[in-house]
Design an enzyme around this catalytic site. Structure first.
Site, mmCIF file in Angstrom:
data_model
loop_
_atom_site.group_PDB
_atom_site.id
_atom_site.type_symbol
_atom_site.label_atom_id
_atom_site.label_comp_id
_atom_site.label_asym_id
_atom_site.label_seq_id
_atom_site.Cartn_x
_atom_site.Cartn_y
_atom_site.Cartn_z
ATOM 1 C CB SER A 152 -0.961 -0.042 1.197
ATOM 2 O OG SER A 152 -1.988 0.911 1.065
ATOM 3 C CG ASP A 229 -7.382 -3.252 -2.258
ATOM 4 O OD1 ASP A 229 -8.001 -2.373 -1.630
ATOM 5 O OD2 ASP A 229 -6.149 -3.393 -2.206
ATOM 6 C CG HIS A 262 -5.553 -2.706 1.015
ATOM 7 N ND1 HIS A 262 -4.962 -2.401 -0.190
ATOM 8 C CD2 HIS A 262 -4.968 -1.886 1.928
ATOM 9 C CE1 HIS A 262 -4.058 -1.441 -0.020
ATOM 10 N NE2 HIS A 262 -4.041 -1.119 1.258
#
Length: 285
Positions: A152, A229, A262
């Site tokens: 991320s 995600d 995620h």
């Protein structure tokens, strides 16, 4: 101020050891923690290569070590895992803890230029200070053989740091990276506060922008992205990075993984592939 690292915990795992350290960082102006996973091979006379892993928003140096399961593959492949924290801590800057996506836990792996956030220099910490600290204090590590990865915000950090320092890292990979931060809310918020309003300054920390400038990439970039995600379409934009790589002739393997989100469940599922990706590149030296 003790700049040399002091061990604060140790746990055996897959024949090696997870060790956590603290030290004073002159670059950041505060005490910092980081983790090293030493594989069993590090106890021999041979130095082991290193893989840095940069974590995402709101994380510390503990999330990846506890949740990813990366140590199994690192043990087999004989690579050390280096996991720094995600921002300075303890500076008590006004507003530093007001939001989870900015300030503490959200250093974005850049060097802030706005006076208020002048201590937020995670780029220099990761690229300069931490490798020097490791090479001077851990004889087991060969910091000249290094690769970098992240998730991320940390995926953004890994990609931008790699592209700007191709001589320092042998390979790069990322899980769900913020691939085009100039064009997403997380990135725009961070860049405006840390760097000011000049978009040219933002481009220096945007992988999609950097790929055209630093395109002499030989090792294939590996990215895994979960198709479920919730941040994919608004925040991450891997396809924009893919287009930039295609235009620059940069080798990229972007794997879209159906059903994955995620989380660290996603990371743990595919982390072995990433460790092997880096180990192969590090063995080619």
């Amino acid at each position: 101020m003790e700049t040399k690292p002091t061990e604060i915990s140790s746990s055996k795992m897959f024949g090696g050891f997870n060790k956590r350290y603290k030290h004073y960082s002159p670059i950041l102006g505060c005490n910092m923690t980081f983790h090293i996973y030493f594989p069993p091979a590090s106890s021999t006379s041979n130095k082991v290569p290193v893989v840095y892993f940069l974590s995402g928003l709101s994380c510390t140096d503990e999330n990846f070590i506890i949740k990813s399961g990366a140590q199994r593959a690192a043990s087999i492949e004989g690579v050390a895992l280096i996991v720094p924290d995600t921002s300075p801590r303890g500076l008590n800057v006004e507003g530093e803890a007001d939001n989870w996506d900015f300030g503490i836990g959200a250093g974005f792996y850049l060097n802030a230029t706005e006076e208020k956030w002048k201590n937020w220099r995670m780029y220099d910490y990761v690229v300069k200070e931490l490798p020097k600290l490791l090479s001077e204090n851990f004889r087991e590590l060969d910091t000249s053989r290094a690769s970098i990865s992240g998730h991320s915000m940390g995926g953004h950090g890994a990609l931008t740091i790699y592209l700007k320092n191709l001589e320092k890292y042998k390979s790069v990979s990322a899980f769900a990276p913020i691939a085009n931060p100039m064009n997403c809310p997380w990135g725009q918020k961070a860049f405006t506060n840390y760097l000011g309003t000049n978009k040219a300054d933002w481009e220096e920390y945007d992988a999609t922008s950097l790929v055209a400038k630093y395109h002499d990439v030989s090792a294939t970039i590996l990215i895994d992205q979960g198709e479920d995600d919730k941040f994919l379409h608004d925040q991450l934009h891997p396809h924009k990075f893919e287009e930039a790589c295609r235009g620059a002739g940069v080798p990229l393997l972007l794997r879209l993984q159906p059903g994955y989100d995620h989380s660290y469940f996603f990371i743990a599922t595919f982390i072995d592939d990433h460790i092997k990706h880096h180990a192969q590149a590090l063995r080619l030296l």
